[in-house]
Design a protein around this motif. Structure first.
Motif, PDB file in Angstrom:
ATOM      1  N   SER A 138     -14.770 -32.617-112.237  1.00 31.70           N
ATOM      2  CA  SER A 138     -15.835 -31.827-111.642  1.00 31.70           C
ATOM      3  C   SER A 138     -16.615 -31.100-112.733  1.00 31.70           C
ATOM      4  N   ARG A 139     -17.935 -31.096-112.636  1.00 30.15           N
ATOM      5  CA  ARG A 139     -18.753 -30.384-113.616  1.00 30.15           C
ATOM      6  C   ARG A 139     -18.515 -28.878-113.563  1.00 30.15           C
ATOM      7  N   LYS A 140     -17.856 -28.398-112.534  1.00 33.21           N
ATOM      8  CA  LYS A 140     -17.549 -26.975-112.436  1.00 33.21           C
ATOM      9  C   LYS A 140     -16.378 -26.582-113.337  1.00 33.21           C
ATOM     10  N   SER A 354     -21.568 -23.941-115.674  1.00 32.71           N
ATOM     11  CA  SER A 354     -20.183 -24.049-115.232  1.00 32.71           C
ATOM     12  C   SER A 354     -19.412 -22.761-115.492  1.00 32.71           C
TER      13      SER A 354
END
Length: 408
Positions: A138-140, A354
């Motif tokens: 996930s880019r988070k 992020s």
């Protein structure tokens, strides 16, 4: 013609932004019909960023010779790189405090809780690690993913002959993902133009004041850092003679950097300029190529400016100690991650989003600023490697080479 060719992507992007701004001013709130176009472009970027970062970082580390990685040159060089990046970032923070970026527009979606320190141990755990492999994708969770990519690269480097096939896979994957990003960025003038039209149409033209202010800070401070900061570093490396030798031989690299728009493309000019600056070939051949990938003072400055702008857009204060320390850390990581990737600045911008929990609508503002500061940022990134090589020589050998083979 060469200049226009090298900066054609910037010119097309600016054209799209200008066209979008005009549409936003003319159509007002009706321009929301264009927002899905911008969303599609951003989603393409988001889906490409994870494999791009993985292959770029893992491949860069895997291809390094293990013996050289532990050498004295690399150790001193790393300290020089880190110190100059942090100095550039901290001075930019001071500049932002002196000339604060006031933003009257608060964007609609809320950012994460970026001002409450909370439990520092729990925050560090959440920031640096995840408890499931799929969460890395996930880019988070960019920081945990970067750490995983670094570990994978080191493992591939240490595996010797048994890891040859995997290292070739990383190299091929890196080349393919570069092309993927280039293909996606072909749509940037339309995608960012549509998103900028939406922002201007819904938030108003006062956005231009913020962009103009941030660009004024960047170019004003960037020029001072280029002239005064690099002169100071050259003085540490070799006194007044070092300053003279640096500027005497830095003209061609500077022109090459602004003409090509690439730190990588400036490597030959830097390598040619290094010996007259007093840098031995064995140091120059290590510091300058790696510096083009890992050492980016211009990107360090722009990262802080971008953070300050987006903090202002969301009505957040950019002044508490935790935020500042986090900003310095993000700046160093972003400057390293951006290296060797076309349009690599956008990777750093995703990292900023992020870490601080900004929603996707913050990305266009970061990308626009990154595009507008690109010429000066490239000069600072590329020619900063020369002065870093001089400093590395000074700390390793005690002084610069005494002979100056450059013509009078």
């Amino acid at each position: 013609m060469g200049f226009l060719k090298n900066y054609s992507h910037v010119l097309w992007l600016l054209g799209g932004i200008i066209a979008g701004s005009i549409l936003g001013l003319v159509l007002g709130s009706r321009v929301t019909v264009l927002k899905p176009i911008g969303d599609i472009f951003l989603n393409l970027l988001f889906t490409a960023i994870i494999p791009l970062v993985f292959f770029a970082i893992s491949n860069a580390i895997a291809q390094v010779d293990a013996g050289k990685k532990l050498g004295k040159i690399l150790g001193v060089m790393s300290v020089v790189f880190l110190c100059t990046l942090l100095i550039a970032a901290f001075l930019t923070i001071v500049c932002v405090w002196m000339f604060p970026i006031h933003q009257e527009v608060v964007l609609t979606h809320q950012a994460g809780d970026i001002s409450n320190p909370g439990n520092i141990g729990a925050q560090l755990t959440q920031l640096l690690t995840v408890d499931e492999f799929y969460a890395l994708l996930s880019r988070k969770n960019m920081l945990p993913f970067i750490i995983f990519s670094v570990i994978t690269g080191f493992a591939a480097m240490r595996s010797g002959a048994a890891g040859t096939g995997f290292r070739q896979f990383l190299h091929s994957g890196n080349e393919v993902m570069k092309q993927v990003l280039q293909v996606i960025m072909k749509a940037a003038p339309i995608g960012l133009g549509a998103y900028f039209a939406y922002q201007v149409g819904t938030l108003g033209p006062e956005l231009f004041g913020t962009y103009a202010h941030s660009l004024g800070i960047y170019y004003g401070f960037g020029v001072v850092y280029f002239l005064v900061g690099f002169s100071f570093y050259a003085f540490i490396a070799g006194g007044f003679s070092g300053v003279k030798r640096f500027w005497k031989n830095n003209i061609v690299p500077s022109l090459t950097a602004v003409g090509t728009g690439s730190s990588i493309a400036t490597i030959p000019a830097n390598l040619e300029a290094a010996p007259p600056m007093g840098v031995p070939n064995d140091i120059a051949s290590v510091v300058i190529p790696l510096g083009a990938t890992l050492h980016k003072d211009g990107s360090s400055i722009s990262s802080i400016i971008k953070m300050a702008v987006v903090f202002g857009m969301y009505g957040k204060a950019f002044d508490n100690p935790q935020t500042i320390l986090m900003a310095l850390g993000v700046t160093v990581i972003a400057s390293i991650v951006e290296g060797g990737i076309p349009n690599g600045g956008y990777v750093g911008e995703l990292l900023v989003m992020s870490v601080y929990g900004f929603p996707p609508e913050a990305l266009p503002a970061l990308m626009i600023i990154g595009t507008l500061v690109d010429p000066l940022a490239t000069i600072l990134n590329a020619t900063g490697d020369n002065v870093a090589a001089m400093l590395t020589t000074r700390f390793l050998r005690g002084s610069l080479q005494t002979t100056d083979p450059s013509p009078a």
